[in-house]
Design an enzyme around this catalytic site. Structure first.
Site, mmCIF file in Angstrom:
data_model
loop_
_atom_site.group_PDB
_atom_site.id
_atom_site.type_symbol
_atom_site.label_atom_id
_atom_site.label_comp_id
_atom_site.label_asym_id
_atom_site.label_seq_id
_atom_site.Cartn_x
_atom_site.Cartn_y
_atom_site.Cartn_z
ATOM 1 N N ASP A 291 0.831 -1.193 0.000
ATOM 2 C CA ASP A 291 0.000 0.000 0.000
ATOM 3 C C ASP A 291 0.874 1.255 0.000
ATOM 4 O OD1 ASP A 291 0.930 -0.018 2.605
ATOM 5 O OD2 ASP A 291 -1.051 -0.072 3.546
ATOM 6 N N SER A 292 2.192 1.054 0.011
ATOM 7 C CA SER A 292 3.133 2.154 -0.199
ATOM 8 C C SER A 292 2.931 2.802 -1.560
ATOM 9 C CB SER A 292 4.577 1.654 -0.081
ATOM 10 O OG SER A 292 4.779 0.469 -0.834
ATOM 11 N N GLU B 46 9.128 -4.166 11.090
ATOM 12 C CA GLU B 46 9.498 -2.839 10.590
ATOM 13 C C GLU B 46 9.833 -1.890 11.729
ATOM 14 O OE1 GLU B 46 7.991 0.802 7.670
ATOM 15 O OE2 GLU B 46 6.787 -1.029 7.828
#
Length: 263
Positions: A46-47, A180
């Site tokens: 979705d980046s 992350e």
């Protein structure tokens, strides 16, 4: 031709100590480059909201947009496992809705799995998806869809919570987990505690694999890059040089020359 990467492939790679490579892609041409290069996992992240659409965060991406981009990527990949990133509010509501949206990635877009953000709080969703036959990659630590709740893109250091989240998503049925924005010592301990592979982004070398955003590591955009991004090429510079040469030649009348004309 090498056989396509599957969830079993990734588990075996962890067991054998072989590092897993992963990158994002959002269209057919770049996905083809990644597949031919031998990248193990291609994530249609979705980046795309930031690096393709030019938005400030990932929250704007819709299911239809995600399906559209994932289908293009899937068409290009013969070796790489394609993972579709479930966008914000596509799985946070009812379990039925989450399964329906997850199923679209496999049925309509040709993906082999989906990814979703969250730890213990999303375990019921992971279980429901897996029960429906949809492989799930989890994502803990710095989760961009929770940027407002976290107060920004901040490194996550609560080891006890992170380790619990990792164990919970594994127990719920996730085949791997993205770590992350986590300090290396913590991500290393998480990796050793799990039977499923960990894929790091800003989480140090102790993970079972690494992932970066393609547009960042190839220097395609000129936006701010996080500390963990290494730029392996500078496509923007090459493109700018080519565009400047084109403009110069068209305006001077040297393009098209005889070799580019029909006789």
């Amino acid at each position: 031709m090498q056989p396509r990467v599957t969830t079993s492939t990734l588990i075996k790679m962890k067991q054998e100590g072989k590092k897993i490579t992963a990158l994002t892609a959002y269209d057919f041409p770049f996905a083809g480059f990644l597949d031919k290069a031998g990248i193990d996992i291609v994530l249609v992240g979705d980046s795309l909201g930031m690096v393709v659409q030019g938005k400030e965060n990932t929250l704007c991406v819709t299911m239809d947009e995600s399906i559209y981009h994932t289908e293009m990527v899937s068409r290009a990949c013969r070796y790489s496992m394609v993972v579709g990133d479930m966008p914000f509010m596509s799985y946070q509501g009812s379990l039925d809705r989450a399964v329906e949206n997850g199923g679209r990635f496999l049925k309509e877009a040709g993906a082999s799995a989906v990814k979703l953000e969250g730890g213990a709080d999303v375990c019921p969703v992971i279980t429901a998806l897996v029960k429906a036959g949809i492989p799930v990659q989890a994502h803990i630590g710095l989760t961009p869809q929770s940027v407002h709740q976290m107060g920004g893109f901040k490194v996550q250091r609560d080891e006890e919570r992170l380790l619990k989240d990792a164990r919970d998503v594994e127990k719920a049925g996730a085949f791997s987990v993205v770590l992350e924005g986590i300090p290396s010592p913590i991500s290393t301990r998480i990796t050793k505690a799990l039977n499923i592979p960990t894929i790091g982004i800003g989480a140090g070398p102790g993970c079972d694999g690494q992932i970066l955003v393609l547009h960042d590591m190839l220097g395609i955009n000129d936006r701010f890059l996080p500390k963990f991004v290494k730029k392996y090429a500078d496509i923007a510079q090459v493109a700018n040089q080519g565009l400047a040469s084109y403009i110069k030649e068209v305006r001077s009348g040297t393009f098209p020359s005889d070799e580019y004309e029909y006789k």
